[in-house]
Each structure stands twice: as C-alpha cells, then as structure tokens.
Write an enzyme that holds these catalytic residues in place. Sequence first.
Site, PDB file in Angstrom:
ATOM      1  N   ASP A 510      31.044  35.517  59.790  1.00  0.00           N
ATOM      2  CA  ASP A 510      31.061  35.495  58.874  1.00  0.00           C
ATOM      3  C   ASP A 510      32.093  36.466  58.080  1.00  0.00           C
ATOM      4  OD1 ASP A 510      31.201  34.743  56.237  1.00  0.00           O
ATOM      5  OD2 ASP A 510      29.722  36.083  54.730  1.00  0.00           O
ATOM      6  N   GLU A 543      38.006  45.126  31.039  1.00  0.00           N
ATOM      7  CA  GLU A 543      37.098  44.270  32.003  1.00  0.00           C
ATOM      8  C   GLU A 543      35.446  45.204  32.033  1.00  0.00           C
ATOM      9  OE1 GLU A 543      38.354  42.325  34.539  1.00  0.00           O
ATOM     10  OE2 GLU A 543      40.913  42.786  34.748  1.00  0.00           O
TER      11      GLU A 543
END
Length: 829
Positions: A510, A543
């Site tokens: 992965d 953010e």
Amino acid sequence: MVKHKHMDLPIEGMHCASCVLSVNKTFGKIEGVEEVDADLAANKLHITVDTKKISYEEMERLVKNLGFELHTDEMTIRIQGMHCASCTMNVENFLIRLDGIFDVKADLTSQSARIRYDSSKVTLDEIDEVITSLGFELLGVEGQTEIDEEEIYQQDLKEKRNRIIVGLFFSVILMILMFSGWDPLMGIVHSINHSTGLNISSMGLLSLIVSIAPFLYVSLPILKAGINGLMHKNLNMDVMYSMGILVAYISSIFGTFGIVLDHTFMFYDSAVMLPSFLMIGRYLEARAKKRTSDSIRELIGLQPTVATAIEVDEKGEIISQKEVSIADIVIDDLLLVKPGEKIPVDGDVVGGESYVDESMINGEPIPKVKKDGEEVFAGTINQDGVLQIRAKKIGKETVLSNIIRLVEKAQSSRPPVQKFANTIVSYFIPVILTIAIVVFLIWYFVIGETLLFSLTCLISILVVACPCALGLATPTAVTVGVGRAAEYGILIKNGDTLENAGQIDVAAFDKTGTITEGKPEVDDIIPCGISDDELIRLAASVEQNSTHPIAKAIVNKSKEFALELGQTTEFENITGKGLKAILNDNEILAGNLALMQSCDVEVGGEIIDKYHELEALSKTIILIAENKSVRGILSLSDKIKANSKRAIDELHKMGVETYMLTGDNESTALNVAREVGIDNVEAGVLPENKLDIVKSTQENNTKKVLFVGDGINDAPALTQADIGVAMGNGTDIAMESGDIVVMEGDLENVVAAVQFSKKVMRRIKENIFWAFAYNTILIPIAAGVLYPTFGITFEPALAGLAMALSSVTVITLSLMLKRYVPEIKRVKN
C-alpha cells in the site's frame, strides 16, 4: 495420532441457509474431510476429519475466508518431564483423543502445550489424568496458576546434577575395581561355590553390591518413563534407552551367576555410566533450553509491578501521590513517572516532558521525546524528565502484553518442516529397534562372533540412536529466532509464516502510511508581498476550524513558527475547493485554483505557472487570498519514509518483484514508485480491488505474495496474501490483520522479517542435518562395521556420551541465533 476425529466446532457469523450451504460446500471439497454438517440453530460445525490430512489451523483459515469465525476456548498448560520429540508427540496424540479437544501443540522448549478446546465438554482434571498417565506432571494453566518457574528449574537441575555425581562417582569406582583386580569377596565366594556347586564370579558379585543402589537411583526416571511408554504401546526414546540399560545390567547379573552367560559379561560400569551420560545431556539441554526462552522472560520482566498514582487540583498542581499496584490502576487514572522508572501503562502524556527509551517496543535504540498529547507505552523507560500520564490501556490490553502474547504463541507454533521431523520420529524408533536386533542376530548367528560382542553392538545401537536432537532441531530455532525478531520490533505470528516469508516471489505495498509517512506536511511556502510568517498565520487562522489532514498540517506548521493565530468568523467549508472565513474584517480564502476562480480572485500568470509546476510534482497546492488578492502559495506532500527506497532495493537484490497498490491518483503513484524504485504500479484501486490484484498475482499458487499495508483498510489483501505484513505505529498495530506485525512501521523491518525467516529456516535445516549426521555416522560404527577391518568397537558408554553431545550441538546452533543481525541492519549500522 487419532486418524479420524469428530469435532463440534463453535462457529459464529452464520445467519441463513446460504451461509450453511457455503460452509458445507467448501469443506466438502477438502481432502481429509470425511463428513461436514454446519448447524445454523446450534452455531456448530459438526465435522469428521482425517487429522493427518487437515489441521485445525487449515480449518480455521477456511472458515475465516468464508467470513465466519471459530470461537474455541484456548489455554496453555505447563508440563514437567518432556525431554524429546516422542514426549511431545505423545502429549499431542493422547490429548487429541479427548472429546472436546480440537487441537494440541506441545512445545519441548517451553515445556508447555497450547490447547484449543470446548470448555463445556472437557475439564482440566481429564487433561491432568492423561498427562499423568503418560508419566509427566501437569504444573498448571498459564495465567491461572502461580508457577514458580525458577524454583522448578533449579530443583530439576539439582536432581539431575545429583544423579550425575552419584552415577559418575560409582562408575569410576566400578572401573577401578575391575582394572585393579582387588577382590575382597574372593574367599567367601570360593567357599560358596565349593559348597553349593554354583559358579558365581566374586568380582561380579562385588560389582553388583556396589552398583545396585546407584544404578536404581540414576536409572529410575528413565526406566519409569520406558515402562510408561510400553504400557501406552508407544515405542519412544525412553523405551530404547531403558532396553539398552537393562540389557547391560541384566547381562551382567546373568554373567555374575553364570546363568546362560559366562563371567566375561561384566557391564556394571557401563550400566551405571549410560544413564549418567544421559543425565548429563538432559542437564545441558535444560540449561540451554532455558536460554532459548530468554527473550520472553526479558519481555515479561519489562512489565512494572507498581506505579505512583497522583491527584491534581484545578490548576494541575499535584495535591497527593501514593504507590499502587499495577492491578489497582483503572483507565483515566493519573500517574507520575520519575526519571529511570518504567512507564506502567499505555497512556497519554498530560504533563511534563522527557525522553523515553522505546527500544523494547520498536527495536530503535534512540529515545523519543514525549510531551503533552504524546502516547507512551507500558514497559518503556522514562529517561531524564518527570512525566504525568493518563492511563488509556491497562493489564492485558497494553501493547507490551499483546507483544508477549504474540511471541509466546509464535514460539509454541511450528513450521511445516516440523511435520517432516515428526514423521521421521514416528518411524525412527521401530526401525532402530529392528536394526539393533538384526545386527545382533547377524553377528552372533551368521558371522559367529561372541555373544559379548554381539550384545555390545545391540546396546550401543539402542543408546546412540536416540532421536532427542531431532526433536529439538525445530522448536529451539523457532523459539530463539522469533524472540530475536521481537527485539527488533518484528512480531512473527506462527511457524507457517516463518517458513513462507523466506520464499516470497512478489512484495506488494500500500502507499499511504506504508511507503509514505501517511500524513501531509508543508513543503513550499511562497509568499506574494508578505512574509512567510504572515502567510502561514493567515492560512492557519482559517484552517484551524477544519479537521482535514491538510488543515492539521498547516496548523502544525504555524506551531513551528510559534505564531499566534487570529479568531475567524463566518467560516465556510466549500466542498472540493477549500475554506472561506473573515479575519479582522478581511475575507480570507484558502483552497485550490477552482476556489479562486469561483470567488473572482485574479491569479497572475507567475502564480499560475508556479501552481502547475508544483502540481506536476504531485503536491497538494493551497492558494491563500486576502480581499480578492493572492497572498501566496503553500504546497504539501506526503513524504516518503526515509528507508523506503533502501528496503525496495534490498528486495530487488533478493530477486523479489515489487508492486504498489494505492487508491491515490496515477500521477502521484507513479512519482512515488519512480522515487523508491517499485516495478509495478496500480493506482486508483479500492481495498476490494487490492484483494483481486493479490489473487491474480498469486497465479494459481505459482507465486508467493507478501502484502504490506496498515492492517485496517488493507485487511482483505492482507488476509489473501501468502504473507500479510501489518505496519504498526506502536499504538494501533492491527495485530489480527497480518501474519507479521512491524511495530514501528519501517519498511526496513519488512526486509529484516524476510531475512529472519531465511536465517531461522536455514538454521532448522542445519539442526536437522546434524541430528541425522550423528545417527548416520555413529549407528554403523555402533553396529560394528569398522570391527572386521580396523578392530574398532563402539563402547556403550561412549555411545551415551555421543547421544548427549548431539542434543547439545543442536541447541548450541539454535542459541547462535540470539546474536543474529539481519543483513539490512548490518549495512545500516
């Protein structure tokens, strides 16, 4: 072993007739399954199997692949008295006959047996009865009974040492008597012979009187075990050794009294020396076997027994502290850890800052700094500061407890190569008995040698052919190898994994969290007309309202700059584009080019060029605008782990083909693959697609595939692969997902796991070779093949010493694994 075994296995997960049908259909096709009936109402799998053709582990794997679970009880019992491959086979073969026991794995090294069973059908008393009937002692169940292993070990050594001293002392006395010619009974025996007409040897009678007590004392454990074996119709090593000892001693008695044999049959010294040498071998084995399990004892020793519990006031000041037992700690308790102390539980730091040595968890020697919000683990050592921690995992739930449980389970498992050794042992002893008898008959009746010489050959063969070394070859190497791997933070779960990991053809990975760090970081800070600090402050102020990984990365960057963030209003998350908010009456935008265009922000050509340049590098780009004017660019990327390229290079050197399977876009995937040197890339794939790719790569079992993932999203592929490697970070290590768990999430340790596998399997084969080498070389010599040409015979006492040395050789080779350093770690060092 019971060939056909009926089991009622508790199965969970079936909920309809279709489930029942799939279970019956799947098992019906498997060789070794005689009958199968999945019972939906009782949640039981009624199955009759040929235990020589299908194991419990194979049945469990089939059930898991169907999406169900076998929920059997499990316990590990401690047994005293096992000392060879035949002993472990007896424990397994007789316990499996009990109704309600599904699987037994006896381990010679740890003197234990792991049992899968149904607690409603079989009791510990029934198990104890079987163990006792075999001549062993059930010490108790691990985790339920207090077992003072050190006291048992020292007592066992003391008994063996005493028997050795007594045996060797009287063997020397008997040899001196025979060679000196001193015979105080000569006159008395001469008178008895004259008056009764008997033909008694005075030297033989003296030797019998001197030897009888030490012979019984030294030989009794062996003779009892031999008789036990015969009573259970089991030709084990103790039967062979008992035969050798008794033939020597009884022949001497017959020779002494002139019954059938004459006075030349004097084996008293050998009859006492033989069990003494056997005890020497078992004494050395016991000491060496204890050393093979050092890694587990060291891990268990890491577990602290006490901790300092504290109470704090509203300001966080300590108002009280007291020492408490680990057993009394509950989740959310506050604990104080001083410099040099072991951290008692898994938890979060809520006060203080210090370096913590986590080498026992992840194998890395460099301590890590721990401060507020950081996680710490039980058994790790606080170095120089004072820490306050809040307990999150306690007792058996801690990472260290899970590691100990996994290592113990792996050490008691066995690779498939052990089946080869077990098969040999099951035929070995009858074959050796046959050889010994045939050799005796040939020398005495065919060649016409003396009865004394023929008996000497028979005794020597019985003694030297002991298969102890063969029984120790695999378990000692597995125990030491798995323990050594755990020291590097590599947890190998079972023997099958150990054997298969060194034979892989393909390694598939992965990307996120495996090859890369798994968390984005700010790379480039490109301001337009303002400072770097001001650009970061603007972006982070907006953010901080978001939980997105990109937002967290920008906020973390502001912490590095020690910036004070402003409070925003009218925050808005514009899906797929970015964020919008008001800061000090100014409209702030933070997002991609589409956000700027939709909000009518003019983006200059130079900014556009830089945007596309960073985009080509597969980075995530955030444009920052204030009141419709672009203030700069931030780029983020998921950094490649430091050792990823090196690990891939090492796999290529080993002839392993590499794949990367990722859900990320093709451009990013290709860039990462190019940088680390991966051969094949599959981008934009979902977890179920990864499963299909692993299946197709295996190509009908022609290729062995190792898959490396985070152990959660990649669970299907990890399960399908021949070897699944779950990357851990010390907190959630996904222990159930993979066959191997790499604690620190370092790809270098994936390669090290493969190298450990190769090394341990090579050592097992070397052990088996040497176990056979002793028998192959010495049995013909014991049979007298060198006598016609060179006049060389193999005395029974020397045969006993050689047998002991074979076991010591095998254990010593296994213990050398304690110093093994994987090749990839050597280069690094």
